[in-house]
Design an enzyme around this catalytic site. Structure first.
Site, PDB file in Angstrom:
ATOM      1  N   GLU A  40       6.581  60.535 -45.093  1.00  9.84           N
ATOM      2  CA  GLU A  40       5.957  59.290 -45.615  1.00  9.84           C
ATOM      3  C   GLU A  40       4.693  59.298 -45.853  1.00  9.84           C
ATOM      4  O   GLU A  40       3.900  58.239 -45.121  1.00  9.84           O
ATOM      5  CB  GLU A  40       6.626  57.975 -45.076  1.00  9.84           C
ATOM      6  CG  GLU A  40       7.948  57.756 -45.451  1.00  9.84           C
ATOM      7  CD  GLU A  40       8.629  56.497 -44.829  1.00  9.84           C
ATOM      8  OE1 GLU A  40       9.623  56.122 -45.394  1.00  9.84           O
ATOM      9  OE2 GLU A  40       8.028  55.979 -44.128  1.00  9.84           O
ATOM     10  N   GLU A  86      15.881  58.730 -47.043  1.00 11.35           N
ATOM     11  CA  GLU A  86      15.989  57.617 -46.275  1.00 11.35           C
ATOM     12  C   GLU A  86      16.652  56.473 -47.174  1.00 11.35           C
ATOM     13  O   GLU A  86      15.980  56.144 -48.398  1.00 11.35           O
ATOM     14  CB  GLU A  86      14.716  57.236 -45.548  1.00 11.35           C
ATOM     15  CG  GLU A  86      14.260  58.013 -44.591  1.00 11.35           C
ATOM     16  CD  GLU A  86      13.061  57.445 -43.932  1.00 11.35           C
ATOM     17  OE1 GLU A  86      12.771  56.263 -43.805  1.00 11.35           O
ATOM     18  OE2 GLU A  86      12.309  58.055 -43.197  1.00 11.35           O
TER      19      GLU A  86
END
Length: 719
Positions: A178, A338
């Site tokens: 991320e 995710e």
């Protein structure tokens, strides 16, 4: 300036990509295993005693898990002190998993550094806009432009690659994690020096910078690249910094992180060239930290993290975000790295998922092109900042509703894999909604007529309104390929460059249908306002010329919407416009007391212009979802929505329908969008998955079969 790494100067040109796209490469199955939809989650065995590891593996096998992401935040375990390595524990975990048939997506572990590195080199810590140091203790407490941090990070990448280059259980590299979550913008001296190099690369001369940023305003004229400053804190809330500088700093920040990713990627690839690499994007309609169109060109396969938005638009938002991810992946399979089994823990209010949403959401991602479905995380943490974030194995253990649904999802994914869904591609829609990260960032400018305009949320609004008309749209980057769509929508595309304007002209000249909303084409890519009437870049296409933008405000602040002659209300802002072009039909005008008070009564609010076999519709104000859905049918030629936009299936707006086509067959996914049971819906083909749905009796001669679908229900048929 230079960024020094092992004696080599890292060229700022590396930030801008090579212009091409890396070939798509997908993680291969473990030896002796067949290709299947990847299924698993982030696994953090370092948080648990070894006595739990065997239980984890057994439960994974029971749930149908075939992959986990490992080592994402494990740097401190892997390198407990400077240059001292410990891979034994990770070898043990990978061995246990691999022997059970569970592959590993191994992280570069660089998302967060160990405390010893911060203690030795506090200069790697990023700074906030006001100069405050971002201290260690959370994720990504490092400067993307720091040569010191890069040196340590690349050393870790090389050590991991050398140690695991021959390990058969590691099927992919998970580079970073991320990027930009906590350091999307860094205001340190390293960043400022790197920004100057970026500007020199982008503009070539300081005069071009002055022209782009309009520096004669407020005496900001630059004489040399050394005078370029990053947009740090400059005063109180009313201190307005240069919009062009702000937008370029956002572009630079994305490019700077991309350059760091590429350095990690290349370090790993130099040792393991046969192993595909990815990193997890964060595409959802409440955030756009990076220019993912540029990033998508630099990965072997696209991955994304998506977390649900609770409420009636839950499924629609998921599908809208996935539509963009699918386009970023060029319709190749992509990986959902995710999402959550239930509640997250980082919003102010964290509701759980409702009954059926765990499975429904996962299969909706599959419908939109995901051939990998992972959750954060495998086992719910007992400690730390995400202890109350849901997981595949919750605090209460395996004898829970959540884990039963996890097992059920595993079985359904195995069915879809066996049927041949893996490797198939999402069927293209006929309507493209255009998205641009630069336009989204531009909407954050504090000097616009109304700060309520949000490009990404306008994309979602149009996506949902089209679904309410029974039509699924694609979401396509402006820089992508959208020329062959039948219709293109510009939703809050504030900045339109000359090159983009030329493409739109060619699209309409070729018979395409274009829809332009009130906030599109107002400025160019350098934040220069177009002259001669709004929307300057698209004025001749729309046949409309606006003299003033009238911000409408909210009723609680003394403002309010305007009445329209077609019914409904116009909000956000209204363009005070006149019809100037040929063949323009006014579909709606402003009316009423408020319109008269603002000098808008009787002026055109919605228009349609014929352009040969193409057309251009223009909305001069914002509309709410219901009003937009009611008017959409008038913005495109008669019969457009009766065309065969989605081969197979129905036009039922209660459904989200997506078709995936592949060498082993074509599959129609149909989802109940609403909060009511659908008593009967006909769908073609043979059912391969029924979830919260059941088949009804039908005429055996009929190619379509009827199904009843509960809330959060779905049907997958083979066409």
């Amino acid at each position: 300036m230079s960024w020094e790494e092992d004696g080599e100067t890292l060229r700022a040109g590396g930030m801008h990509g090579e212009g091409g796209r890396r070939p798509h490469r997908w993680p291969a199955p473990l030896p002796g295993h067949r290709s299947a939809i990847w299924y698993g989650g982030d696994y953090y065995p370092e948080q648990w005693p070894r006595s739990v590891w065997d239980e984890d593996v057994d439960l994974m096998v029971e749930a149908g898990v075939n992959i986990v992401s490992l080592g994402i935040f494990a740097w401190a375990r892997l390198e407990p002190s400077d240059g001292v390595w410990d891979f034994a524990w990770l070898d043990d975990v990978i061995g246990r998993l691999g022997r059970a048939g569970i592959a590993v997506d191994l992280a570069s572990a660089t998302a967060t550094a160990p405390l010893w590195l911060y203690e030795q080199h506090p200069e790697v810590l990023p700074r906030e806009r006001d100069g405050t140091v971002v201290n260690a203790g959370t994720r990504q407490s490092w400067r993307p432009a720091s040569p010191v941090f890069r040196r340590y990070a690349l050393r870790l990448c090389r050590a991991l690659a050398l140690h695991y280059r021959d390990n058969p259980y590691v099927v992919a590299w998970h580079v970073g994690n991320e990027y930009g979550w906590n350091n999307a913008a860094d205001y340190s001296d390293d960043a400022e020096e790197a920004f100057r190099v970026w500007c020199r690369k982008r503009y070539g001369s300081i005069e071009r910078v002055n022209e782009a940023w309009g520096t004669d305003f407020w005496s900001q004229r630059l004489q040399d690249f050394a005078q370029i400053l990053i947009p740090r804190h400059a005063g109180g809330d009313d201190a307005m910094t240069n919009p062009g500088l702000e937008l370029d700093f956002r572009r630079f920040s994305s490019d700077c992180l991309l350059d760091f990713f590429k350095a990690e990627r290349d370090e790993l690839a130099a040792v393991t060239p046969d192993r595909p690499l990815t990193t997890n994007f964060m595409v959802s309609t409440d955030q756009c930290p990076l220019d993912y169109e540029s990033w998508s060109r630099q990965v072997d396969f696209v991955s994304n993290d998506h977390y649900f938005h609770s409420g009636p638009g839950h499924l629609d938002e998921l599908a809208c975000s996935d539509a963009l991810v699918c386009a970023l992946a060029c319709r190749q399979p992509w990986y959902l790295m995710e999402h959550s089994t239930s509640a997250v823990n980082w919003r102010s209010y964290n509701p759980p998922k409702r009954s059926g949403e765990l499975v429904r959401d996962a299969l909706a991602h599959v419908a939109l092109g995901a051939d990998g479905v992972d959750f954060f995380q495998w086992r719910q943490s007992r400690t730390g900042a995400e202890a109350f974030h849901s997981a595949m194995v919750p605090h209460a253990g395996a004898q829970t509703d959540i884990f039963r649904q996890v097992r059920q999802l595993g079985r359904l994914l195995q069915v879809l894999s066996a049927e041949g869904v893996t490797g198939s591609r999402v069927d293209r829609a006929q309507v493209a909604i255009l998205f641009d990260a630069g336009a989204e960032w531009a909407c954050g400018c504090r000097t616009l007529p109304d700060r309520g305009v949000d490009h990404w949320n306008q994309v979602l609004l149009w996506f949902r309104a089209l679904l309410d008309c029974g039509v699924r749209a694609d979401v396509v980057p402006v820089k992508g390929d959208w020329s062959s769509y039948a219709a293109v929508v510009l939703p809050g595309l504030l900045t339109v460059s000359d090159a983009q304007s030329d493409r739109l002209h060619r699209f309409v000249d070729g018979g395409g249908h274009l829809v332009v909303d009130f906030a599109s084409g107002i400025m160019d890519e350098e934040m220069h306002v177009g002259l001669g009437g709004y929307p300057a870049a698209l004025r001749d296409l729309t046949g409309v010329s606006g003299q003033e933008i009238v911000a409408l405000g909210r009723q609680e602040a003394g403002g309010g919407p305007l009445q329209l002659t077609c019914g409904g209300l116009g909000g956000t802002w209204a363009v005070q416009a006149d019809v100037r072009g040929d063949e323009v039909t006014v579909l709606a005008r402003y009316k009423g007391t408020r319109a008269r008070s603002l000098g808008l009564d009787g002026l055109p609010a919605i228009t349609l212009r014929g352009c040969g076999s193409g057309s251009v519709a223009y909305l001069g104000c914002g509309l709410e979802l219901d009003d937009l859905a009611r008017v959409i049918g008038r913005l495109l030629p008669p019969g457009f929505f009766h065309a065969d936009l989605q081969e197979g299936g129905t036009r039922d707006p209660r459904l989200l329908q997506v078709t995936r086509r592949g060498a082993d067959g074509d599959f129609l996914f149909a989802f109940n969008r609403g909060d009511a049971v659908i008593a009967e819906v006909p769908l073609p083909g043979e059912a391969v998955v029924l979830y919260r749905s059941r088949a009804l009796s039908h005429d055996s001669q009929d190619a379509s079969k009827a199904y009843a679908m509960k809330v959060n229900g779905l049907v997958v048929t083979r066409l």
